[in-house]
Design a protein around this motif. Structure first.
Motif, short mmCIF file in Angstrom:
data_model
loop_
_atom_site.label_atom_id
_atom_site.label_comp_id
_atom_site.label_asym_id
_atom_site.label_seq_id
_atom_site.Cartn_x
_atom_site.Cartn_y
_atom_site.Cartn_z
N LYS A 80 13.03 -13.58 -19.83
CA LYS A 80 12.73 -13.13 -21.20
C LYS A 80 13.42 -11.79 -21.42
O LYS A 80 13.28 -10.88 -20.60
N ASP A 81 14.17 -11.70 -22.50
CA ASP A 81 14.89 -10.47 -22.84
C ASP A 81 15.70 -9.93 -21.65
O ASP A 81 15.67 -8.73 -21.35
N GLN B 115 7.35 -19.68 -24.01
CA GLN B 115 8.12 -18.84 -24.94
C GLN B 115 9.31 -18.14 -24.27
O GLN B 115 9.97 -17.31 -24.89
N ALA B 116 9.57 -18.48 -23.01
CA ALA B 116 10.67 -17.82 -22.30
C ALA B 116 12.02 -18.22 -22.91
O ALA B 116 12.14 -19.27 -23.53
N ASP B 117 13.03 -17.35 -22.71
CA ASP B 117 14.38 -17.69 -23.18
C ASP B 117 15.00 -18.73 -22.25
O ASP B 117 15.78 -19.57 -22.67
N GLU B 118 14.68 -18.60 -20.94
CA GLU B 118 15.20 -19.55 -19.95
C GLU B 118 14.09 -19.79 -18.92
O GLU B 118 13.32 -18.88 -18.61
N THR C 4 14.96 -27.29 -19.15
CA THR C 4 15.34 -27.08 -20.56
C THR C 4 14.30 -27.64 -21.54
O THR C 4 14.39 -27.39 -22.74
N SER D 230 11.84 -27.74 -26.53
CA SER D 230 12.99 -27.06 -25.91
C SER D 230 12.60 -25.68 -25.38
O SER D 230 11.85 -24.95 -26.04
N VAL D 231 13.15 -25.32 -24.26
CA VAL D 231 13.02 -23.95 -23.74
C VAL D 231 14.19 -23.16 -24.34
O VAL D 231 15.34 -23.55 -24.15
N GLY D 232 13.89 -22.07 -25.03
CA GLY D 232 14.95 -21.27 -25.66
C GLY D 232 15.83 -22.15 -26.53
O GLY D 232 15.33 -22.92 -27.35
N ALA D 233 17.14 -22.09 -26.25
CA ALA D 233 18.08 -22.88 -27.04
C ALA D 233 18.15 -24.34 -26.57
O ALA D 233 18.89 -25.15 -27.13
N GLY E 228 20.78 -21.73 -19.51
CA GLY E 228 20.87 -20.34 -19.95
C GLY E 228 21.93 -19.56 -19.20
O GLY E 228 22.27 -19.89 -18.06
#
Ligand code: PLP
Length: 313
Positions: free
Chosen positions: A211-212, A254-257, A271, A277-280, A284
């Motif tokens: 995250k971030d 809510q993690a980006d990856e 993913t 979906s996780v992030g995009a 990552g």
């Protein structure tokens, strides 16, 4: 009625991956690697084990696996009649005899059996065994390319107050049931919780959230994975923040990856979580960086031990 005859030789209906095992002081094929039904490793899951891998003809971080194995033995009051160098030689011989250049190498100590079937674990004669089979991975090729689909299970991993998770063990019924829960939710694998309701680990892997730009992994209720430790080491080299912390199911979602780590496969992407979906929803950038460095490090002489395939055991 006459008593039936005892069948001494039978045809094993199972088939096995190709490989070599070491059992009761002998090197044997996987078909021949059998233990007694009276072994408490089988009857009570009273055993510890470790798994190292061989990649392109060399062990990866074998010293750390041996350290963990000897520490588990001590905590379980078990003994093997070999020291670290002798075990290294046995592991080496199994791989060399198997001919596998990429191998999954498991070494096990069970409580063994006691001649009188005594319930006193001190009466049992511990049994040491090893096997080397082709390299295996938690994620298959397709899952590696697109990312695994995981479900966070409601199931609680066996509490640390019951079984010390730093002892690598075969208490896997919660993990296996978790896999079936995941299949019911159209996912491919499961992530279990710890007794506080936070993220713990999955069947054969540790879990990481990014995250971030910061990498985080649960510190409670998990096996101290060697690949997990390697992720810490790689993040330090990459100048990335990597820490143990509590991670709630919401935070993981809510993690980006999200990625997982295991000797069986290295670092592997997730993913999709609980159908979202996780992030995009794609692999990552931080995961990709760590993964590349992880495999590059397999040729670093400091972290690898080459197999001499021509030597005879
Ligand atoms: N957690 C559990 C329950 C495991 O069984 C494993 C490996 O089998 C791991 C984590 C990952 O540990 P390692 O990186 O040492 O393979």
């Amino acid at each position: 009625m006459p008593l039936p005859e005892i069948t001494v030789h039978y045809k094993d209906p199972h088939s096995y991956p190709s490989g070599i095992a070491f059992l009761d002081e002998q090197y044997v094929s996987m078909e021949q690697a059998k233990i007694s039904v009276l072994d408490y490793g089988f009857l009570h899951s009273d055993a510890t084990y470790d798994v190292a891998h061989v990649w392109k003809g060399a062990f990866f971080r074998l010293d750390l696996h041996l350290e963990r194995f000897f520490s588990s033995l001590e905590k379980l009051h078990m003994n093997v009649p070999y020291d670290r160098d002798e075990i290294t030689e046995i592991l080496h011989n199994c791989v060399a005899l198997s001919g596998h250049r990429d191998a999954y190498v498991e070494f096990i100590c069970t409580r063994g059996n006691s001649p009188s079937f005594s319930r006193d674990p001190r009466d049992a004669i511990n049994r040491f065994m090893v096997f080397a089979i082709p390299f295996g991975s938690v994620a298959n090729k397709d899952q590696m390319a697109r990312g695994l689909h995981a479900a966070i299970s409601d199931r609680v991993r066996i509490p640390t107050s019951s079984v010390d998770p730093t002892i690598k063990n075969y208490h896997w019924l919660d993990l296996v049931q978790g896999i079936y829960d995941a299949y019911d939710k159209q996912a491919e694998t499961a992530i279990l919780l710890n007794e506080n309701g936070d993220i713990a680990e999955g069947p054969g892997f540790n879990v990481f959230a990014v995250k971030d730009g910061r990498v985080r992994t649960p510190g409670h209720g998990v096996l101290q994975g060697i690949t997990r430790r390697t992720v810490f080491d790689l993040c330090a080299e990459l100048d990335l923040s990597c820490r143990e912390t509590q991670i709630s199911p919401e935070e993981l979602s809510q993690a980006d990856e999200v990625f997982i780590s295991s000797t069986a496969g290295g670092v592997m992407p997730i993913t999709r979580l609980n159908g979202t979906s996780v992030g995009a929803g794609v692999l990552g950038p931080i995961f990709e960086k760590i993964k590349k460095m992880y495999w590059d490090k397999h040729s670093d002489p400091q972290w690898s031990l080459p197999i001499r395939y021509s030597s005879s055991a």
